[in-house]
Design a protein around this motif. Structure first.
Motif, PDB file in Angstrom:
ATOM      1  N   MET A   1       0.777  -7.931 -10.613  1.00 18.36           N
ATOM      2  CA  MET A   1       1.682  -6.921 -10.061  1.00 18.36           C
ATOM      3  C   MET A   1       2.847  -6.704 -11.030  1.00 18.36           C
ATOM      4  N   SER A   2       3.234  -5.438 -11.248  1.00 20.41           N
ATOM      5  CA  SER A   2       4.290  -5.128 -12.198  1.00 20.41           C
ATOM      6  C   SER A   2       5.656  -5.509 -11.650  1.00 20.41           C
ATOM      7  N   VAL A   3       6.652  -5.489 -12.541  1.00 21.84           N
ATOM      8  CA  VAL A   3       8.021  -5.801 -12.133  1.00 21.84           C
ATOM      9  C   VAL A   3       8.495  -4.812 -11.075  1.00 21.84           C
ATOM     10  N   GLN A   4       8.198  -3.519 -11.280  1.00 18.86           N
ATOM     11  CA  GLN A   4       8.610  -2.508 -10.307  1.00 18.86           C
ATOM     12  C   GLN A   4       7.935  -2.717  -8.960  1.00 18.86           C
ATOM     13  N   ALA A   5       6.658  -3.045  -8.972  1.00 23.33           N
ATOM     14  CA  ALA A   5       5.940  -3.277  -7.723  1.00 23.33           C
ATOM     15  C   ALA A   5       6.512  -4.479  -6.993  1.00 23.33           C
ATOM     16  N   ASN A   6       6.801  -5.542  -7.717  1.00 24.87           N
ATOM     17  CA  ASN A   6       7.406  -6.728  -7.112  1.00 24.87           C
ATOM     18  C   ASN A   6       8.735  -6.399  -6.465  1.00 24.87           C
ATOM     19  N   ALA A   7       9.526  -5.584  -7.147  1.00 20.05           N
ATOM     20  CA  ALA A   7      10.855  -5.249  -6.646  1.00 20.05           C
ATOM     21  C   ALA A   7      10.787  -4.370  -5.400  1.00 20.05           C
ATOM     22  N   LEU A   8       9.887  -3.407  -5.405  1.00 15.48           N
ATOM     23  CA  LEU A   8       9.795  -2.464  -4.288  1.00 15.48           C
ATOM     24  C   LEU A   8       9.057  -3.037  -3.081  1.00 15.48           C
ATOM     25  N   SER A   9       8.063  -3.864  -3.326  1.00 16.55           N
ATOM     26  CA  SER A   9       7.149  -4.265  -2.262  1.00 16.55           C
ATOM     27  C   SER A   9       7.791  -5.121  -1.184  1.00 16.55           C
ATOM     28  N   VAL A  10       8.950  -5.696  -1.458  1.00 19.00           N
ATOM     29  CA  VAL A  10       9.610  -6.523  -0.440  1.00 19.00           C
ATOM     30  C   VAL A  10      10.303  -5.674   0.621  1.00 19.00           C
ATOM     31  N   PHE A  11      10.419  -4.368   0.373  1.00 16.79           N
ATOM     32  CA  PHE A  11      11.111  -3.491   1.313  1.00 16.79           C
ATOM     33  C   PHE A  11      10.118  -2.651   2.116  1.00 16.79           C
ATOM     34  N   SER A  12      10.540  -2.263   3.301  1.00 13.65           N
ATOM     35  CA  SER A  12       9.721  -1.377   4.124  1.00 13.65           C
ATOM     36  C   SER A  12       9.940   0.069   3.692  1.00 13.65           C
ATOM     37  N   PRO A  13       9.005   0.964   4.020  1.00 11.91           N
ATOM     38  CA  PRO A  13       9.238   2.383   3.751  1.00 11.91           C
ATOM     39  C   PRO A  13      10.529   2.900   4.391  1.00 11.91           C
ATOM     40  N   CYS A  14      10.911   2.352   5.546  1.00 16.74           N
ATOM     41  CA  CYS A  14      12.153   2.785   6.198  1.00 16.74           C
ATOM     42  C   CYS A  14      13.361   2.439   5.336  1.00 16.74           C
ATOM     43  N   GLU A  15      13.381   1.221   4.799  1.00 16.85           N
ATOM     44  CA  GLU A  15      14.495   0.820   3.942  1.00 16.85           C
ATOM     45  C   GLU A  15      14.541   1.657   2.663  1.00 16.85           C
ATOM     46  N   ILE A  16      13.369   1.988   2.144  1.00 14.21           N
ATOM     47  CA  ILE A  16      13.305   2.811   0.933  1.00 14.21           C
ATOM     48  C   ILE A  16      13.805   4.225   1.211  1.00 14.21           C
ATOM     49  N   SER A  17      13.422   4.789   2.339  1.00 11.56           N
ATOM     50  CA  SER A  17      13.912   6.127   2.699  1.00 11.56           C
ATOM     51  C   SER A  17      15.427   6.147   2.827  1.00 11.56           C
ATOM     52  N   ASP A  18      15.990   5.121   3.466  1.00 14.58           N
ATOM     53  CA  ASP A  18      17.450   5.058   3.597  1.00 14.58           C
ATOM     54  C   ASP A  18      18.122   5.065   2.231  1.00 14.58           C
ATOM     55  N   ALA A  19      17.539   4.321   1.295  1.00 11.94           N
ATOM     56  CA  ALA A  19      18.106   4.269  -0.055  1.00 11.94           C
ATOM     57  C   ALA A  19      18.015   5.627  -0.746  1.00 11.94           C
ATOM     58  N   LEU A  20      16.882   6.308  -0.595  1.00 13.56           N
ATOM     59  CA  LEU A  20      16.715   7.612  -1.238  1.00 13.56           C
ATOM     60  C   LEU A  20      17.652   8.663  -0.632  1.00 13.56           C
ATOM     61  N   ILE A  21      17.896   8.575   0.667  1.00 14.57           N
ATOM     62  CA  ILE A  21      18.860   9.488   1.292  1.00 14.57           C
ATOM     63  C   ILE A  21      20.240   9.278   0.671  1.00 14.57           C
ATOM     64  N   LYS A  22      20.625   8.032   0.468  1.00 12.46           N
ATOM     65  CA  LYS A  22      21.920   7.736  -0.146  1.00 12.46           C
ATOM     66  C   LYS A  22      22.000   8.271  -1.567  1.00 12.46           C
ATOM     67  N   LEU A  23      20.851   8.395  -2.219  1.00 13.88           N
ATOM     68  CA  LEU A  23      20.823   8.949  -3.572  1.00 13.88           C
ATOM     69  C   LEU A  23      20.765  10.471  -3.581  1.00 13.88           C
ATOM     70  N   GLY A  24      20.809  11.076  -2.411  1.00 19.14           N
ATOM     71  CA  GLY A  24      20.844  12.532  -2.322  1.00 19.14           C
ATOM     72  C   GLY A  24      19.495  13.206  -2.281  1.00 19.14           C
ATOM     73  N   ILE A  25      18.428  12.438  -2.065  1.00 20.48           N
ATOM     74  CA  ILE A  25      17.099  13.033  -1.930  1.00 20.48           C
ATOM     75  C   ILE A  25      16.962  13.538  -0.491  1.00 20.48           C
ATOM     76  N   PRO A  26      16.885  14.840  -0.268  1.00 21.51           N
ATOM     77  CA  PRO A  26      17.018  15.381   1.099  1.00 21.51           C
ATOM     78  C   PRO A  26      15.948  14.930   2.077  1.00 21.51           C
ATOM     79  N   HIS A  27      14.737  14.643   1.583  1.00 20.88           N
ATOM     80  CA  HIS A  27      13.669  14.197   2.474  1.00 20.88           C
ATOM     81  C   HIS A  27      13.516  12.679   2.489  1.00 20.88           C
ATOM     82  N   GLY A  28      14.338  11.982   1.727  1.00 24.25           N
ATOM     83  CA  GLY A  28      14.259  10.532   1.690  1.00 24.25           C
ATOM     84  C   GLY A  28      12.932   9.999   1.196  1.00 24.25           C
TER      85      GLY A  28
END
Length: 232
Positions: A1-28
């Motif tokens: 598993m890559s470094v990026q996959a390791n970093a992302l895989s510990v989070f749920s899609p809900c947590e990832i969407s919240d982060a993307l909303i904070k970054l200004g991505i309108p659909h999260g």
């Protein structure tokens, strides 16, 4: 598993969407109207988690003679370790993924499929333990309705029923290699360029939610806990 996959895989899609909303991505990053059909059922106890780069597939109506044609079946050229993301024409009632495709995808090392469209042969996917996320299912196969036209091309996935609405939920772009996270809550796409920022914000968000949970369980109230830790 890559470094990026390791970093992302510990989070749920809900947590990832919240982060993307904070970054200004309108659909999260959320790809709406898609549910998990395998393994298990949407209401069942068995679940699956997918975190992998996207291998994209564009479908077009079968009578579209202007769009390109593939020289090989798209499953036969899938990148090992990827999740296949298929975009079918809006309103498509036939399936674009079946049991034979799951067998081929597993043989080539794909980790799941996300379909903006329909699947079929549910029992075969579940028996194989292959993660399948789709907008629905059907008894009909691809022919004579649609055909694959291109692989590893940018996709723009339009939410159901919003094709002609100017105030609708925004469409979600998926580029080849973007990170796809999917589980029983839904499907999220993370642009490659934002992975590090998303991981940083998701880590902070998880810590804040943990503090909120402790206070809420202690009877301090949701409003007070949110104000204390989230600032609102």
């Amino acid at each position: 598993m890559s470094v990026q996959a390791n970093a992302l895989s510990v989070f749920s899609p809900c947590e990832i969407s919240d982060a993307l909303i904070k970054l200004g991505i309108p659909h999260g990053g959320y790809i709406p109207d898609i549910s998990m059909f395998s393994p298990g059922t949407p209401a069942g106890m068995q679940s699956a988690r997918v975190c992998a780069p996207a291998y994209t597939v564009k479908m077009v109506p079968a009578d579209d003679d202007a769009s390109p044609k593939l020289s090989a079946h798209f499953v036969d050229t899938v990148t090992p370790g990827s999740v296949i993301v298929i975009d079918a024409p809006p309103g498509t009632k036939n399936a674009v993924w079946g049991g034979l495709m799951t067998a081929g995808a597993q043989a080539r090392g794909a980790v799941g499929v996300v379909i903006s469209g329909r699947c079929r042969d549910l029992a075969e996917h579940r028996a194989a333990g292959f993660p399948v996320f789709a907008r629905g299912h059907s008894t009909l196969g691809q022919r004579p309705f649609v055909r694959p036209s291109a692989i590893n091309v940018p996709l723009v996935i339009i939410p159901e029923g919003t094709e002609k609405s100017s105030s609708a939920f925004p469409s979600t772009g998926v580029l080849p290699g973007d990170w796809i996270l999917a589980d029983e809550d839904g499907v999220v796409c993370v642009p490659q360029a934002l992975v590090n920022q998303v991981v940083e914000l998701a880590t902070i968000g998880r810590e804040i939610d943990a503090r909120c949970m402790d206070d809420i369980k202690a009877g301090k109230g949701i409003q007070a806990s949110f104000l204390k830790y989230r600032g609102k």
